[in-house]
Design a protein around this motif. Sequence first.
Motif, PDB file in Angstrom:
ATOM      1  N   LEU A  68       3.172   3.241   2.744  1.00  0.00           N
ATOM      2  CA  LEU A  68       2.496   3.828   3.894  1.00  0.00           C
ATOM      3  C   LEU A  68       3.436   4.066   5.071  1.00  0.00           C
ATOM      4  O   LEU A  68       3.260   5.037   5.823  1.00  0.00           O
ATOM      5  CB  LEU A  68       1.344   2.914   4.343  1.00  0.00           C
ATOM      6  N   ASN A  69       4.410   3.175   5.249  1.00  0.00           N
ATOM      7  CA  ASN A  69       5.272   3.306   6.427  1.00  0.00           C
ATOM      8  C   ASN A  69       6.766   3.346   6.109  1.00  0.00           C
ATOM      9  O   ASN A  69       7.586   3.254   7.015  1.00  0.00           O
ATOM     10  CB  ASN A  69       4.987   2.172   7.423  1.00  0.00           C
ATOM     11  N   LYS A  95       0.824  -1.212   0.000  1.00  0.00           N
ATOM     12  CA  LYS A  95       0.000   0.000   0.000  1.00  0.00           C
ATOM     13  C   LYS A  95       0.858   1.262   0.000  1.00  0.00           C
ATOM     14  O   LYS A  95       1.924   1.314   0.594  1.00  0.00           O
ATOM     15  CB  LYS A  95      -0.953   0.005   1.192  1.00  0.00           C
ATOM     16  N   ARG A  96       0.331   2.268  -0.679  1.00  0.00           N
ATOM     17  CA  ARG A  96       1.037   3.535  -0.775  1.00  0.00           C
ATOM     18  C   ARG A  96       0.074   4.697  -0.483  1.00  0.00           C
ATOM     19  O   ARG A  96      -1.146   4.545  -0.557  1.00  0.00           O
ATOM     20  CB  ARG A  96       1.667   3.688  -2.162  1.00  0.00           C
ATOM     21  N   ASN A  97       0.661   5.872  -0.190  1.00  0.00           N
ATOM     22  CA  ASN A  97      -0.136   7.047   0.123  1.00  0.00           C
ATOM     23  C   ASN A  97      -0.375   7.893  -1.125  1.00  0.00           C
ATOM     24  O   ASN A  97      -0.070   7.468  -2.236  1.00  0.00           O
ATOM     25  CB  ASN A  97       0.537   7.858   1.239  1.00  0.00           C
TER      26      ASN A  97
END
Length: 535
Positions: free
Chosen positions: A494-495, A486-488
């Motif tokens: 994300l982290n 997952k990405r922003n």
Amino acid sequence: MLRLTEVKLPLDHPEGAIKAAILKRLGITAEDLVSYSIARRGQDARKPEAILFVYTLDIEVKNEPGILKRQKKDRHLSLTPDTSYHFVAQAPANLSSRPVVIGTGPAGLFAGLILAQMGFRPIILERGKAVRERTKDTFSLWREGKLNPESNVQFGEGGAGTFSDGKLHSQIKDPMHHGKKVLTEFIKAGAPPEILYVSKPHIGTFRLVSMVEIMRATIESLGGEIRFQSRVDDLEIENGQVRGVVLTNGEHIKADHVVLAVGHSARDTFQMLYDRGVYIEAKPFSIGFRIEHPQSLIDTCRFGKNAGNPLLGAADYKLVHHCSNGRSVYSFCMCPGGQVVAAASEPGRVVTNGMSQYSRSERNANSGIVVDITPADYPGDPLAGIAFQRHWEERAFELGGRNYQAPGQLVGDFLAGKPSTAFGSVQPSYTPGVHLCDLSTALPDYAIEAIREAIPAFEKQIKGFSMHDAVLTGVETRTSSPIRIKRNDDYQSLNTRGLFPAGEGAGYAGGILSAAVDGIKVAEAVALSMIRETE
């Protein structure tokens, strides 16, 4: 310029029919028409006996405002949109670091190309070999049953899409017209110009090989660097920020911006990322078989008396069936006039895929017939889907005879629940070979049940689809990545700052075009991030 859509003409329309249609639709004379070009050409084959070409045209005329005003009620007439590509940044002269791109599939290749065109001189790392050496290794599996785990259909320059039908159409939303940038770059590299306007463009494997080489040369001419047989075994992360990568040979490459475009089969990389604490979650994918029919059967069903018309080429299909057990079965990566190929990347496992050349002239049509799988089917940690895939790939290896032959069965026997002992009128195209057996244990029971229900349902749409002699070959497990990194909104993990997951492997694309578009978006995000940090 003006854009005119829904211009419908017969399949065999004369050369001047498009011009005549423009004049009639716009109510102008030939003297008022300066020029026109085809923006898109699709097919309307709902009536096989009267197939139509459906055109979208870009038109230059005299007195454009007057025509727009006069034809204001024509909802198919508008101004031509600006579809040209605009770079978001240019690398500053004092740039002190270089971005690293991991992987040379469509996402990695276009991320590297766009970064190079903006002056960022990317370092691109590929675990496999250059495309021609990789092709030799791939043929060794197909012809001799010899698998190279680092150089095969999944790994090497060009990515998995190199050995495919080379489809270049997608259903993604593309408001910035990145897809046109992809197609334009492909044409520069040797693709046929028609890919810019036909509704379902494709290239084919042999053309893709030379195109990838030309794109590599372009990147290098702009200061980029591509290193083959350079597998990334580790990431260096400090306080949630990427600081570099570590290669198999122990080399450390410093980098604060790393594009992760490793493809859907880089299972060891997924494990490394999970061990390093990069946020990963399980996602749905699909598994099933490849099915082969005579291409002539598909052509006749789809095109009727127009079957074989060179303007239409080999017919394709897209099918879906929602089963009584709650599963969905659908056709995947349909390859007209192609072949089923060995796509394994790990020893002791069998994987199938489909491939076509540009001509699509082989005797068989093939497609994946796959069943949806969700994380509920493989509970556990985020990597449990990999174990699920491996289990069925190992089962296929066993059923095929443990020599990379694939297990197969005639459709009629599969539906009747009895083993096959001899091929009929359809000869399978998979090499090293197909070992006939009973496929009922090659997939989970619910998947077998769903496919047995779906094939007769597909018969209602394509007469002959459930023909007895059609061949099923197992197994298809690499339809998409079993994880999502997952990405922003800035396209970063994300982290883990500075890590930019991209393409199919990260769970953000499905096919050559969508992966390439995602690579462009990620490259833009990297460029903007690097510029912000220099300000």
